[in-house]
Design an enzyme around this catalytic site. Structure first.
Site, PDB file in Angstrom:
ATOM      1  N   GLU A 148       0.823  -1.213   0.000  1.00 19.32           N
ATOM      2  CA  GLU A 148       0.000   0.000   0.000  1.00 19.32           C
ATOM      3  C   GLU A 148       0.853   1.256   0.000  1.00 19.32           C
ATOM      4  OE1 GLU A 148      -2.794   0.354   3.259  1.00 19.32           O
ATOM      5  OE2 GLU A 148      -3.552   2.260   2.526  1.00 19.32           O
TER       6      GLU A 148
ATOM      7  N   LYS B 102      -2.630  -2.040  -3.045  1.00 16.70           N
ATOM      8  CA  LYS B 102      -3.674  -1.188  -2.440  1.00 16.70           C
ATOM      9  C   LYS B 102      -3.258   0.268  -2.594  1.00 16.70           C
ATOM     10  CE  LYS B 102      -6.126  -0.133   1.823  1.00 16.70           C
ATOM     11  NZ  LYS B 102      -6.868  -0.706   2.946  1.00 16.70           N
TER      12      LYS B 102
HETATM   13  P1  13P Z   1      -9.485   4.186   4.109  1.00 16.14           P
HETATM   14  O1  13P Z   1     -10.318   3.459   3.081  1.00 16.14           O
HETATM   15  O2  13P Z   1     -10.315   4.783   5.212  1.00 16.14           O
HETATM   16  O3  13P Z   1      -8.505   5.111   3.498  1.00 16.14           O
HETATM   17  O4  13P Z   1      -8.651   3.076   4.880  1.00 16.14           O
HETATM   18  C1  13P Z   1      -8.046   2.098   4.151  1.00 16.14           C
HETATM   19  C2  13P Z   1      -6.772   1.737   4.794  1.00 16.14           C
HETATM   20  O5  13P Z   1      -6.590   0.636   5.235  1.00 16.14           O
HETATM   21  C3  13P Z   1      -5.718   2.763   4.857  1.00 16.14           C
HETATM   22  O6  13P Z   1      -4.519   2.147   5.209  1.00 16.14           O
END
Ligand code: 13P
Length: 338
Positions: free
Chosen positions: A177, A219
């Site tokens: 991510e 992600k």
């Molecule tokens: P949000 O969808 O609230 O941004 O959270 C996703 C997430 O896991 C951020 O690390």
């Protein structure tokens, strides 16, 4: 490492009509969420709220996996059932956030690098024993006129790749991510340029560190205008820019891209995903891994009152179903009322 196991879990995470629930808020972050409904941030309240989500009837219809926080993966429901088992029994794959947060990057004013590599091999082995089959590591990239620097992009990409390689060694699918944050007044074009540079650095590092892309999930943020930009890109522009950016940077071997919501409203996040899947024609599954955009209305409906659990679960089931429809471009606003 079993290559087949990794690939099969990664594909199950992005099964048609399904996406991931990010319920891995750290104790500090969940304090803000509970604070918004005037509920004290106690261990029991955190458990009651997560138990509500996980016991939602039919959760597995549109939720393939849930990302948990360290406390939650060890917690039991009010009746003594481990929360992990609740998920497994519902056909939902448990996952675990393993990073230790974004810390100031030395020599780089306003930039961060995510920590948590020390001892990670041992922690992953324990999480696998408890039942985790995927993990998450979040890097954050900020935009101003002067940043991000190449230094910050590379430092974060290197850490993400180190984490991903360790996950695969432990037979755990890494969600990588790299979040380009929405904060700021930058344009959607600037977000697109930064996201492209971020993903190029990430996939260079993953290749260098011999990560098997077929056993990973990305992600990312969508390509959107900065939260304070006066000229906000509309739904179609966000969808087109995001697809263009990812086609240029994400190898076809990656099974799926599960977007974060990052501060978008629930409906915006659903509309954007839907618009992308309507366009179609890309080599990966385009799915969701929303935190706030799956939970905001549920949290409000619950408000910390046991008498509201049924109503709140209906709200969560509805939001999950709307995003499930967006997975195939079959969502439209009229379904919100249904
Ligand atoms: P949000 O969808 O609230 O941004 O959270 C996703 C997430 O896991 C951020 O690390």
């Amino acid at each position: 490492m079993s290559k087949e196991e990794l690939i099969s879990v990664a594909n199950a995470m992005v099964a048609p009509g399904k996406g991931i629930l990010a319920a891995d808020e750290s104790t500090g972050t969940i304090a803000k969420r509970l604070g918004s409904i005037d509920v004290p941030n106690t261990e029991d309240n955190r458990r009651d709220y997560r138990e509500l989500l996980f016991r939602t009837a039919g959760i597995g219809d549109h939720i393939s996996g849930v990302i948990l926080f360290d406390e939650t993966i060890r917690q039991t429901a009010a009746d003594g059932m481990p929360l992990v088992k609740l998920l497994q029994d519902a056909g939902v794959i448990p996952g675990i956030k393993v990073d230790k947060g974004a810390k100031a990057l030395p020599g780089a004013e306003g930039e961060t690098v995510t920590e948590g590599l020390d001892g990670l091999r041992e922690r992953l082995a324990e999480y696998y024993e408890i039942g985790a089959r995927f993990a998450k590591w979040r890097a954050t990239i900020s935009i101003t006129d002067d940043i991000p620097s190449t230094y910050a992009l590379n430092a974060n990409a290197h850490a993400l790749a180190r984490y991903a390689a360790l996950c695969q060694e432990a037979s755990i699918v890494p969600i990588v991510e790299p979040e380009v944050l929405m904060d700021g007044s930058h344009t959607a074009q600037r977000c697109q340029d930064v996201t492209e540079a971020t993903l190029n650095a990430l996939y260079d590092a993953l290749a260098e560190q011999r990560v098997m892309l077929e056993g990973t999930i990305l992600k990312p943020n969508m390509v959107v205008s900065g939260a304070d930009c006066v000229d906000q890109a509309g739904v179609q522009e966000v969808a087109e820019r995001t697809i263009e950016c990812f086609k240029r940077t994400v190898p076809a071997a990656v099974p799926g891209i599960c977007f974060l919501s990052g501060g978008q409203t629930e409906v915006e996040a659903t509309e954007h995903l839907n618009a992308m899947n309507k366009i179609g024609g890309f080599p990966w599954e385009l799915s969701f891994s929303y935190g706030r955009a799956l939970q905001a209305s549920t949290l409000k409906a619950w408000a910390g009152d046991a008498g509201n659990v049924d109503a709140a679960q209906k709200v969560f089931a509805h939001r999950s179903r709307m995003n499930g429809l967006a997975r195939s471009g079959d969502y439209d606003a009229s379904q919100e009322a249904a």
